[in-house]
Design a protein around this motif. Structure first.
Motif, mmCIF file in Angstrom:
data_model
loop_
_atom_site.group_PDB
_atom_site.id
_atom_site.type_symbol
_atom_site.label_atom_id
_atom_site.label_comp_id
_atom_site.label_asym_id
_atom_site.label_seq_id
_atom_site.Cartn_x
_atom_site.Cartn_y
_atom_site.Cartn_z
ATOM 1 N N PHE A 65 6.707 -3.471 0.686
ATOM 2 C CA PHE A 65 5.358 -2.917 0.761
ATOM 3 C C PHE A 65 4.853 -2.406 -0.592
ATOM 4 N N GLU A 66 5.484 -2.879 -1.673
ATOM 5 C CA GLU A 66 4.955 -2.570 -3.001
ATOM 6 C C GLU A 66 3.625 -3.307 -3.193
ATOM 7 N N VAL A 67 2.694 -2.688 -3.903
ATOM 8 C CA VAL A 67 1.384 -3.308 -4.113
ATOM 9 C C VAL A 67 1.532 -4.517 -5.036
ATOM 10 N N ARG A 68 1.067 -5.657 -4.557
ATOM 11 C CA ARG A 68 1.143 -6.891 -5.324
ATOM 12 C C ARG A 68 -0.159 -7.678 -5.177
ATOM 13 N N CYS B 136 0.860 -1.179 0.000
ATOM 14 C CA CYS B 136 0.000 0.000 0.000
ATOM 15 C C CYS B 136 0.898 1.231 0.000
ATOM 16 N N ASP B 137 0.305 2.426 0.092
ATOM 17 C CA ASP B 137 1.058 3.646 0.343
ATOM 18 C C ASP B 137 0.185 4.603 1.144
ATOM 19 N N LYS B 138 0.813 5.624 1.706
ATOM 20 C CA LYS B 138 0.135 6.503 2.650
ATOM 21 C C LYS B 138 -0.703 7.561 1.936
ATOM 22 N N ILE B 139 -1.942 7.764 2.433
ATOM 23 C CA ILE B 139 -2.801 8.769 1.809
ATOM 24 C C ILE B 139 -3.397 9.763 2.806
ATOM 25 N N SER B 140 -3.282 9.498 4.106
ATOM 26 C CA SER B 140 -3.833 10.433 5.085
ATOM 27 C C SER B 140 -3.118 10.258 6.417
#
Length: 241
Positions: free
Chosen positions: A50-53, A19-23
């Protein structure tokens, strides 16, 4: 698939990871920290950290469970991340649709994409859809959730890093509240929690208090108003014994 220590579920299932951070709620993401540990342990699933897979092989797993389960889907990811194709999201939903003996709890911060795609998905009764809301800045996620066809809708107010007065709980079935934990947790005011509990009580919404959090979350515990709150929506399944 793994047994879970998360108080409001029984086990986790991760057909996607990363995932990655959005908030602001993402600042100390536990899944990112755990992913680094799992990568260091040599787990193939986390070789890209933590790359989206997506993990096609994980789609078969729920068919192997013998007894009814309550399952948190994608504890290590967000199913509605922009990098997860709609076709794969549909495959995940098909698995959930085909296993009505289990409850699948799906949680997202990407509520706008959830609403954009919801009509493309089959919302069987056993899919509980939730959004994370950590403070007032992201309260609009609740409205996006409310606009979906999900049969059971819930809010995860964790980590709660600000007050949430005047919540619109119309068509919301369940609210989870929890404080942040870790090395540098942001504080949660008891008045914020009590106010949310009172709002849920007034609106007849199931309320679950997960934890106070802090540097030692076990020591801080989960007692509120002299008791624990473990309320959940009714599970409309034939539970196997």
């Amino acid at each position: 698939m793994a047994q879970s220590s998360i108080e409001w579920t029984e086990m986790t299932w991760n057909p996607t990871t990363g995932c990655d951070k959005i908030s602001a709620g993402c600042k100390f993401c536990y899944a990112e920290i755990m992913s680094k540990r799992l990568q260091a342990m040599g787990l193939e699933k986390y070789k890209d950290n933590f790359e989206v897979r997506i993990h096609e092989d994980a789609l078969d797993t729920p068919y192997t469970w013998k007894n009814s389960k309550v399952v948190f889907v994608n504890s290590m990811s967000d199913l509605f991340h922009k990098d997860i194709p709609l076709d794969f999201i549909k495959k995940v939903f098909k698995v959930m649709n085909n296993n009505p003996q289990h409850v699948f709890q799906v949680l997202t911060k990407r509520a706008e994409r959830l609403l954009e795609l919801h009509a493309e998905l089959k919302w069987s009764h056993n899919i509980w859809m939730g959004v994370s809301v950590e403070n007032e800045k992201v309260k609009d996620r609740i409205d996006f959730l409310r606009g979906t066809n999900a049969k059971v809708k819930f809010l995860s107010l964790e980590p709660l890093i600000g007050p949430l007065p005047d919540l619109n709980l119309t068509n919301i079935d369940w609210v989870i509240v929890g404080g942040e934990s870790g090395h540098k947790p942001r504080p949660m005011d008891a008045d914020w929690v009590i106010d949310i509990q009172e709002q849920c009580n007034k609106s007849e919404v199931a309320f679950f208090f997960k934890q106070w959090g802090g540097k030692n979350k076990k020591a801080a515990g989960r007692i509120l108003n002299g008791r624990t709150y473990d309320e959940m929506p009714e599970i409309e399944l034939q539970r196997s014994i």
